[in-house]
Each structure stands twice: as structure tokens, then as C-alpha cells.
Design a protein around this motif. Structure first.
Motif, short mmCIF file in Angstrom:
data_model
loop_
_atom_site.label_atom_id
_atom_site.label_comp_id
_atom_site.label_asym_id
_atom_site.label_seq_id
_atom_site.Cartn_x
_atom_site.Cartn_y
_atom_site.Cartn_z
N LEU A 8 0.83 -1.20 0.00
CA LEU A 8 0.00 0.00 0.00
C LEU A 8 0.87 1.25 0.00
N LYS A 12 0.99 4.17 -2.98
CA LYS A 12 0.78 5.60 -2.70
C LYS A 12 1.97 6.42 -3.17
N THR A 27 -12.17 7.90 -0.51
CA THR A 27 -12.39 6.53 -0.03
C THR A 27 -13.32 6.44 1.16
N MET A 34 -5.82 6.26 8.10
CA MET A 34 -4.90 6.23 6.95
C MET A 34 -3.47 6.48 7.40
N TYR A 52 -8.85 1.47 -1.30
CA TYR A 52 -7.57 2.01 -1.76
C TYR A 52 -7.31 1.61 -3.22
#
Length: 75
Positions: A8, A12, A27, A34, A52
């Protein structure tokens, strides 16, 4: 040792989006949650991984584990 939420975090970073607020607005995931996800302090749940993935426009497996190779079904 693999860092929690490494995939993740990588997605990002590769997206270039730095603002958690932008991601949160899209989201519905709280910015404090987060922050814990992106710092590797809290595991993501599958439903969050799906949100996500939808936001970053990647397969949900790429949010869970960046080492998974997805097959191209076009051949």
C-alpha cells in the motif's frame, strides 16, 4: 523482514499523491486511520484495501502484496 502495508505504501508513493485528505475524501477512510496504515502501524482490512485499490486504480492484490504477479487474460 517485510514492513506492514508495504505494498500500500509503495502504491501511494508511486502515485505521487501526498495528501491523505484527498485519499480520505475519495475513499471514506478516516485520515487518522490512513496515517496508521501509511506508517505501517495498523493492518489494513480487506474492505479498506478494496477502497484504496479503487482510488489508486490498481488491482486489490497490489494493495495487499506487491510481489504478486497478475496474469494478463488478453492472450
Amino acid at each position: 523482514m517485510v514492513k506492514m502495508n508495504e505494498a500500500l505504501i509503495r502504491v501511494k508513493k508511486e502515485s505521487g499523491i501526498k495528501s491523505n485528505e484527498i485519499i480520505s475524501d475519495a475513499t471514506g477512510i478516516d485520515t487518522s486511520t490512513m496515517s496508521l496504515h501509511f506508517s505501517g502501524k495498523r493492518k489494513i482490512k480487506f474492505d479498506q484495501a478494496y477502497l484504496y485499490a479503487k482510488f489508486f486504480k490498481v488491482h486489490v492484490l497490489k494493495i495487499i502484496d506487491n510481489n504478486i504477479t497478475l496474469l494478463d487474460n488478453s492472450t
